[in-house]
Design a protein around this motif. Structure first.
Motif, short mmCIF file in Angstrom:
data_model
loop_
_atom_site.label_atom_id
_atom_site.label_comp_id
_atom_site.label_asym_id
_atom_site.label_seq_id
_atom_site.Cartn_x
_atom_site.Cartn_y
_atom_site.Cartn_z
N ILE A 186 -6.13 8.57 5.22
CA ILE A 186 -6.23 8.24 3.80
C ILE A 186 -6.16 6.72 3.67
O ILE A 186 -5.18 6.10 4.11
CB ILE A 186 -5.11 8.91 2.98
CG1 ILE A 186 -5.23 10.43 3.08
CG2 ILE A 186 -5.14 8.44 1.53
CD1 ILE A 186 -4.06 11.18 2.49
N LYS A 187 -7.17 6.14 3.08
CA LYS A 187 -7.19 4.69 2.90
C LYS A 187 -6.27 4.31 1.76
O LYS A 187 -6.26 4.96 0.71
CB LYS A 187 -8.61 4.21 2.63
CG LYS A 187 -9.53 4.42 3.81
CD LYS A 187 -10.93 3.98 3.51
CE LYS A 187 -11.80 4.29 4.72
NZ LYS A 187 -13.19 4.02 4.50
N PHE A 188 -5.50 3.25 1.99
CA PHE A 188 -4.60 2.77 0.95
C PHE A 188 -4.37 1.28 1.15
O PHE A 188 -4.53 0.75 2.25
CB PHE A 188 -3.27 3.52 0.96
CG PHE A 188 -2.39 3.24 2.16
CD1 PHE A 188 -1.29 2.41 2.03
CD2 PHE A 188 -2.65 3.80 3.40
CE1 PHE A 188 -0.47 2.15 3.11
CE2 PHE A 188 -1.83 3.55 4.48
CZ PHE A 188 -0.74 2.72 4.34
N GLU A 189 -4.01 0.62 0.07
CA GLU A 189 -3.67 -0.79 0.14
C GLU A 189 -2.18 -0.89 0.41
O GLU A 189 -1.36 -0.40 -0.37
CB GLU A 189 -4.03 -1.49 -1.18
CG GLU A 189 -3.84 -2.98 -1.14
CD GLU A 189 -4.26 -3.66 -2.42
OE1 GLU A 189 -3.89 -4.84 -2.59
OE2 GLU A 189 -4.93 -3.02 -3.26
N ASP A 190 -1.84 -1.48 1.53
CA ASP A 190 -0.45 -1.59 1.97
C ASP A 190 0.07 -2.98 1.57
O ASP A 190 -0.13 -3.96 2.26
CB ASP A 190 -0.38 -1.41 3.49
CG ASP A 190 1.04 -1.25 3.99
OD1 ASP A 190 1.97 -1.18 3.17
OD2 ASP A 190 1.20 -1.18 5.23
#
Length: 102
Positions: free
Chosen positions: A65-69
């Motif tokens: 799952i792509k996410f902004e960290d």
């Protein structure tokens, strides 16, 4: 028939159990028609290090799952704290909605 029960009692029980089963099926159908889990975008904000947000990071990574960290440096936290919901981290933002202590 079991243990002194009458035939009409058994029929009532079967009808009631049938209604319960039908109710469960209707509820399951209603749930399956609801919106699916949001596809993102996801933004996870937490301090730069392992901690309460690490499990979320691991879950996102394991499921691709792509996410902004967004990693917050401790020296920047005092200025950022008043701008956060409830003055706490982590924050998970999903489709523009901020979820505190996520």
């Amino acid at each position: 028939m079991g243990c002194g029960g009458s035939k009409s009692t058994e029929v009532k029980e079967i009808k009631q159990n049938g209604n319960v089963q039908e109710s469960k099926q209707k509820e399951e159908a209603k749930i399956s028609k609801q919106d699916p889990i949001p596809k993102g975008p996801y933004k996870l904000t937490y301090f730069d290090g392992q901690g309460r947000a690490e499990l979320t990071r691991v879950i996102f990574a394991s499921q691709d799952i792509k996410f902004e960290d967004i990693r917050v440096n401790f020296k920047d936290w005092p200025d950022m704290k008043p701008t956060t919901p409830m003055g706490m981290l982590p924050i998970l933002e999903v489709e523009g909605t901020k979820i505190c202590e996520s």
